[in-house]
Design an enzyme around this catalytic site. Structure first.
Site, PDB file in Angstrom:
ATOM      1  N   ARG A  24      25.176  45.760   2.821  1.00 31.90           N
ATOM      2  CA  ARG A  24      24.921  44.332   3.071  1.00 31.90           C
ATOM      3  C   ARG A  24      23.675  44.141   3.929  1.00 31.90           C
ATOM      4  O   ARG A  24      22.627  43.718   3.453  1.00 31.90           O
ATOM      5  CB  ARG A  24      26.154  43.694   3.728  1.00 31.90           C
ATOM      6  N   HIS A 220      19.312  47.782  16.727  1.00 32.44           N
ATOM      7  CA  HIS A 220      18.135  48.070  15.904  1.00 32.44           C
ATOM      8  C   HIS A 220      17.213  48.990  16.695  1.00 32.44           C
ATOM      9  O   HIS A 220      17.237  49.008  17.931  1.00 32.44           O
ATOM     10  CB  HIS A 220      17.420  46.771  15.527  1.00 32.44           C
ATOM     11  N   CYS A 251      16.078  41.933   9.338  1.00 32.63           N
ATOM     12  CA  CYS A 251      16.684  40.613   9.355  1.00 32.63           C
ATOM     13  C   CYS A 251      15.704  39.644   8.725  1.00 32.63           C
ATOM     14  O   CYS A 251      14.560  39.526   9.190  1.00 32.63           O
ATOM     15  CB  CYS A 251      17.025  40.171  10.776  1.00 32.63           C
ATOM     16  N   ASN A 260      18.000  49.093  11.108  1.00 33.21           N
ATOM     17  CA  ASN A 260      19.215  49.347  11.874  1.00 33.21           C
ATOM     18  C   ASN A 260      19.255  50.805  12.339  1.00 33.21           C
ATOM     19  O   ASN A 260      18.543  51.670  11.811  1.00 33.21           O
ATOM     20  CB  ASN A 260      20.444  49.100  10.996  1.00 33.21           C
TER      21      ASN A 260
END
Length: 314
Positions: A24, A220, A251, A260
């Site tokens: 995701r 992150h 993002c 990430n």
């Protein structure tokens, strides 16, 4: 594999649950569309590698995140993994919740912001308005028997507002928990946290009644601090850590956000500390290398690169 050598450190948990966000959060910012069958295979490979919580997709409007427009097609293809593997999905509002529940989703996540600027950019609402929008979502999800996770972005810094006061983060975090969330994920969306900041925030959350066992962390690696911040959280007692296979992700609403924390880098550190995860690092590395091939670029994960090298290169 005999490395890394295991050398436990005092005061750390015996086991950590990795909340895998690659399918995701990792893929949502990709410019080229990843085919549904590739996403489904990605999730299945992650499950075979031993991950038991894999965030599958998001039921947002395709206009906002085109990469996840296939949620209705993808989610049913993953049901053979249940109940051994949890498949949480992100929902932005009641319409998204309806779509998720209709397909049998049992783990729901909502996405709030600790700052007004990001709330406006991400949800086109104030912080208070976004919490009001989530109230019926959380209530209905709980009535349906679903587990609810509350994501909280910009917990350590905001690209428009700069440093975010700890008391401000705690206030929104408590509001999410008061709505009925079972779990809270603290997001360092632009990667500016440092270990002392992490422990200060966790301590203040505890002081305001938010228990450590209800908290996960989501770092992150913009400034190379994700593992250090994770270790600081573990020292405080946190046992849930978000990570993305291969270090995928960013993002779409915060342009300074980089990848990430890579799941492989996390597993390498935890293995060296003697902390159980249930993850097969070799299979996970194979999975991220496979996905990197589909995306047409090498994985940013240092562990993936190291373990994918030839013996002469290691």
């Amino acid at each position: 594999m005999t490395l890394p050598m295991i050398s436990p450190a005092p005061g750390l948990p015996a086991r950590v649950r990795i909340h895998e966000v690659g399918p995701r959060d990792g893929l949502q910012n990709e410019k080229s569309t990843v085919p549904t069958e590739v996403k489904a295979e990605f999730v299945h490979r992650l499950a075979r590698a031993g991950l038991t919580t894999i965030e599958a997709t998001s039921f947002v409007h395709p206009k906002w995140v085109p990469q996840l427009a296939d949620a209705e097609t993808l989610f049913p293809e993953l049901q053979d993994l249940a109940p051994a593997v949890h498949l949480p999905v992100l929902v932005p509002n009641e319409r998204g919740l309806d779509r998720a529940l209709a397909l049998g989703a049992s783990r729901i996540a909502v996405f709030a912001s600790a700052t007004e600027s990001f709330a406006k950019a991400n949800l086109n609402r104030t912080v208070a308005e976004s919490l009001a929008m989530f109230e019926p979502v959380v209530a209905r999800a709980k009535e349906a028997g679903a587990h609810v996770r509350g994501y909280l972005s910009m917990c350590f810094g905001d690209p428009w507002e700069g440093p975010v006061p700890v008391h401000q983060v705690v206030s929104v975090a408590k509001a999410l928990m008061d709505l009925g969330c079972d779990e809270l994920s603290l997001g360092d969306t632009i990667g500016v946290a440092t270990p002392g900041h992490v422990q200060t925030l966790l301590a203040e959350l505890n002081e305001e009644g938010v228990p450590t066992e209800a908290v996960g962390v989501h770092f992150h690696d913009t400034y190379g601090q994700a593992l250090a911040n994770t270790l600081a959280a573990l020292q405080h007692g946190v046992t849930t850590v978000d990570a993305s296979a291969g270090g995928l992700g960013g993002c779409p609403y915060a342009k300074s956000a980089t990848g990430n924390l890579a799941t492989e880098d996390l597993v390498w550190m935890l293995r060296g500390l003697g902390i159980e995860t249930g993850v097969d690092l070799a299979l996970l590395t194979e999975t991220s290398t496979w996905m990197a091939g589909h995306l047409g670029r090498p994985s940013p994960s240092r562990t993936v690169r190291a373990l994918s090298a030839t013996p002469q290169e290691q």
